[in-house]
Structures are given as structure tokens and as C-alpha cells.
Design a protein around this motif. Structure first.
Motif, PDB file in Angstrom:
ATOM      1  N   ARG A   7       3.904   0.716   2.844  1.00 50.41           N
ATOM      2  CA  ARG A   7       3.908  -0.330   3.849  1.00 50.41           C
ATOM      3  C   ARG A   7       3.444  -1.648   3.236  1.00 50.41           C
ATOM      4  N   ALA A   8       4.106  -2.715   3.681  1.00 51.24           N
ATOM      5  CA  ALA A   8       3.770  -4.066   3.244  1.00 51.24           C
ATOM      6  C   ALA A   8       3.221  -4.852   4.417  1.00 51.24           C
TER       7      ALA A   8
ATOM      8  N   VAL B 232       6.486 -11.360   3.287  1.00 45.86           N
ATOM      9  CA  VAL B 232       5.822 -10.050   3.259  1.00 45.86           C
ATOM     10  C   VAL B 232       5.282  -9.777   1.862  1.00 45.86           C
ATOM     11  N   SER B 233       4.207  -9.002   1.784  1.00 48.97           N
ATOM     12  CA  SER B 233       3.639  -8.650   0.484  1.00 48.97           C
ATOM     13  C   SER B 233       4.595  -7.729  -0.262  1.00 48.97           C
ATOM     14  N   GLY B 234       4.611  -7.888  -1.591  1.00 52.37           N
ATOM     15  CA  GLY B 234       5.496  -7.082  -2.434  1.00 52.37           C
ATOM     16  C   GLY B 234       6.552  -7.928  -3.091  1.00 52.37           C
ATOM     17  N   GLY B 235       6.438  -8.095  -4.405  1.00 56.40           N
ATOM     18  CA  GLY B 235       7.397  -8.900  -5.152  1.00 56.40           C
ATOM     19  C   GLY B 235       7.703  -8.272  -6.495  1.00 56.40           C
ATOM     20  N   THR B 236       8.220  -9.085  -7.408  1.00 47.17           N
ATOM     21  CA  THR B 236       8.661  -8.543  -8.692  1.00 47.17           C
ATOM     22  C   THR B 236       7.510  -7.974  -9.512  1.00 47.17           C
ATOM     23  N   ALA B 237       6.295  -8.500  -9.345  1.00 40.26           N
ATOM     24  CA  ALA B 237       5.148  -7.946 -10.068  1.00 40.26           C
ATOM     25  C   ALA B 237       4.848  -6.519  -9.637  1.00 40.26           C
TER      26      ALA B 237
ATOM     27  N   VAL C 206       0.821  -1.206   0.000  1.00 45.52           N
ATOM     28  CA  VAL C 206       0.000   0.000   0.000  1.00 45.52           C
ATOM     29  C   VAL C 206       0.859   1.263   0.000  1.00 45.52           C
ATOM     30  N   LEU C 207       0.499   2.201  -0.868  1.00 41.86           N
ATOM     31  CA  LEU C 207       1.038   3.550  -0.826  1.00 41.86           C
ATOM     32  C   LEU C 207       0.092   4.400   0.014  1.00 41.86           C
ATOM     33  N   HIS C 208       0.567   4.852   1.164  1.00 39.26           N
ATOM     34  CA  HIS C 208      -0.229   5.709   2.042  1.00 39.26           C
ATOM     35  C   HIS C 208       0.104   7.167   1.746  1.00 39.26           C
ATOM     36  N   VAL C 209      -0.927   7.971   1.572  1.00 39.14           N
ATOM     37  CA  VAL C 209      -0.760   9.379   1.223  1.00 39.14           C
ATOM     38  C   VAL C 209      -1.440  10.247   2.267  1.00 39.14           C
ATOM     39  N   ASP C 210      -0.667  11.140   2.866  1.00 35.04           N
ATOM     40  CA  ASP C 210      -1.261  12.178   3.717  1.00 35.04           C
ATOM     41  C   ASP C 210      -1.876  13.187   2.755  1.00 35.04           C
TER      42      ASP C 210
ATOM     43  N   VAL D 196       5.014  -3.465   7.696  1.00 35.99           N
ATOM     44  CA  VAL D 196       6.407  -3.017   7.774  1.00 35.99           C
ATOM     45  C   VAL D 196       6.644  -1.984   6.686  1.00 35.99           C
ATOM     46  N   ASP D 197       7.587  -1.087   6.948  1.00 43.52           N
ATOM     47  CA  ASP D 197       7.905  -0.029   5.993  1.00 43.52           C
ATOM     48  C   ASP D 197       8.860  -0.547   4.921  1.00 43.52           C
TER      49      ASP D 197
END
Length: 333
Positions: free
Chosen positions: A209-210, A240-245, A4-8, A316-317
Motif C-alpha cells: 500500500r502507498a 502517491v508514495s512510491g517512485g523509481t527509487a 509499505v509491504l504489509h505482511v499477515d 491505495v493498493d
């Protein structure tokens, strides 16, 4: 469980409003700087932008409400949208005489980038002068490099090329990588294409964050992963989530220029060759090692026994390049 990209959102939009002015043309291209191009078009409209620049014809919306300037040059073999809102970039004399009459055209002038453009010496070519009367001339396009000589060098080059172009035909100048506060030094009617400085100019408004998907305890020497590598010590394997895709673990060739940067790149290459690679994921304030190369949609990390592992479902960041990462979700907090 997403990456997830978190945006203030309040802080991010405050930056957009303080940066944008009517001389700036927002750029929405590629992965939309992590936000997605559809969202960037909506934000550009909210700012009051009447023109948005895209990278290729494939990125032009089906029915654009605003003018859309295409950065990639027109070629006769391309299928291009027929919308009257599309502004084409032409970078070769042969294409200038081939593009359909009445097309809205920016003529790109060759800069020290040496990527696309008509050379300054060709600006008075008979083919160009004759073609100006059969197209809808929208101005001159100048695309400058980053780094090396810096913005001062770009400004000097812009002034030289602007004079050469405007002596041929008066019209707006569309530039990239020139300071917004210096536009008036180039000419009277200058538009600045801006992507990174606009959308990613306040990194403090953004965080990635993942999600922790699994946690497994391991002992030194045990094998893990697709490649069955042995772990170097007691600890935990984190999935953790987040890979080459998503773009995690993928790198472009290094742009190292200084001796220090080259030394870092060499040291990193040596570690990679030994099967050791630092991940972009941070736990307890420290970047953690990949247990093996990232998978398509998840990554395996090794966490030593001296660090208490996060629980499944925790976040996690991680530090990624926004222009090369595809997020599962953009959360406007």
C-alpha cells in the motif's frame, strides 16, 4: 509517508513452516524478496535452517552463525569473506585449481541454463580429479531454467547430470527449480535451494500500500508535472508514495513466450510510445494511468472526474514485483 509491504505474519509463517524441511536451503539474496536479507536470515534460523544461500559475496553477513552458500561463482579477482562458514561455488576447471587449498567448495555442473558450470564431459578431467583432494568438497551444484520444458524436463536433466557427477565423486547434490516432492527421484542426498517458493509462496499473506500525499483538481488540457503534459480530461492529479527509487515503473525485458503475451507486450509498447502508461496503483478496483513517468520517490496519477478521489493520508493498493521493489517499511501485521 511510506510505501509499505504489509505482511499477515501468522499466515506467512504458517506457509514457511509448511513448506520448509531439512532438505531445503533458504535463499536470501538481492533485496531479500522485498523483506530484506537480514529479516530472511532470522526467519531461516527460526525454521531451523543450518545453511542459507546468498547471491553474491557482498550478501554474506559479517559474522554468519550458519553456513552460507554463495550462488555466484568464485573468481580469483574477487575479494571474498574469510569465514569458515562460507561455501564457495566453483564453475571452471581453472578456478578449481586456483582456489585456496582447504576451501569449502561446491562444484557447479553446466545445465541447459548455459550460465555457469563445468561441462559434463569435463567431469573426469585430470585437473578436476586432482583438485578434489586439495579442497573440502561440499557437493555438486545444478541450477536449472524456469518455464519452457517445465519441472519435468528439469527433473530428467537433473537425473542425467547427477549420475554423471556422482560417478566421479559421491556427495550432496544442490539443485534449484526442481519440485521438493521429487528430490528423492534425483538421488539419495539432495538439497533444494528455494527463494520465491518459500518467501513469496503465499501471496495472499502479502499486500502493498502507498500513501496519498496530495490531491489536485485539474481541467482538461491543463499542464502538469515535470514534462508539462496536458491532461486528457477533467479530474484529479494524485501524488502517491512510491517512485523509481522504490522500483515503481521500472521493468525488465519481457519474457513473453506465447502469441497472446507477445501481442500484449506490443500493445503496451505502443501505449508507452504514445506517452500513456498504466501504473501499478489501484483505486476503486481499477488500475490508474500515470500522469507522467514516476518521479524518484513519488508518482503522479490521473483520476477521472467520475471517480471520487481519496483523501490525503489515505492508502491505495498497488501490485509490484517483490524481487525488484524496495519498501520504506515492512509491517508484520
Amino acid at each position: 509517508m511510506p510505501l509499505v509491504l504489509h505482511v499477515d505474519s501468522d499466515r506467512w509463517r504458517d506457509h514457511l513452516r509448511s513448506t520448509w524441511n531439512p532438505d531445503i536451503v533458504p535463499v536470501a539474496k538481492g533485496n531479500g524478496y522485498g523483506f530484506g536479507n537480514h529479516r530472511l536470515f532470522a526467519e531461516a534460523r527460526a525454521l531451523g535452517a543450518r545453511t542459507v544461500a546468498v547471491g553474491t559475496y557482498f550478501e554474506v553477513p559479517a559474522d554468519p552463525r550458519e553456513d552460507v552458500m554463495v550462488l555466484s561463482p568464485w573468481r580469483p579477482f574477487l575479494e571474498v569473506p574469510q569465514s569458515k562458514n562460507v561455501i564457495h561455488t566453483v564453475s571452471r576447471l581453472a578456478d578449481l585449481v586456483s582456489i585456496p587449498a582447504g576451501s569449502r567448495v561446491l562444484i557447479e555442473v553446466m545445465t541447459s541454463m548455459r550460465r555457469h558450470g563445468i561441462g559434463a564431459r569435463e567431469l573426469r578431467h585430470t585437473m578436476l580429479l586432482n583438485a578434489l583432494d586439495r579442497i573440502r568438497f561440499e557437493g555438486w551444484s545444478l541450477h536449472f531454467p524456469m518455464g519452457a520444458g517445465g519441472t519435468s524436463a528439469n527433473l530428467r536433466e537433473a537425473q542425467q547430470l547427477a549420475k554423471a557427477a556422482l560417478d566421479v565423486r559421491k556427495g550432496p547434490l544442490w539443485v534449484s527449480h526442481v519440485p521438493a516432492q521429487k528430490l528423492a527421484d534425483i538421488g539419495p542426498d539432495v538439497k533444494l535451494r528455494m527463494g520465491t517458493g518459500l518467501w513469496l509462496g503465499d501471496r495472499g499473506a502479502l499486500s502493498v500500500r502507498a500513501t496519498v500525499l496530495d490531491v489536485h483538481s485539474v481541467r482538461r488540457g491543463e499542464r502538469v508535472g515535470y514534462r508539462q503534459r496536458r491532461v486528457s480530461g477533467d479530474g484529479h492529479i494524485l501524488i502517491v508514495s512510491g517512485g523509481t527509487a522504490h522500483g515503481v515503473g521500472l521493468e525488465a525485458p519481457t519474457a513473453a513466450a506465447s502469441v497472446r503475451q507477445r501481442a500484449i507486450a506490443m500493445a503496451k509498447g505502443s501505449l508507452d510510445a504514445a506517452g500513456m502508461a498504466l501504473s501499478p496503483f489501484t483505486i476503486e478496483g481499477k488500475q490508474r494511468w500515470f500522469a507522467e513517468p514516476p518521479h524518484m520517490q513519488a508518482s503522479m496519477l490521473f483520476l477521472p472526474s467520475s471517480v471520487a478521489p481519496p483523501a490525503v493520508g489515505d492508502e491505495v493498493d498497488l501490485d509490484v514485483r517483490y524481487t525488484t521493489t524496495t519498501f520504506d517499511k515492512v509491517s508484520m501485521d
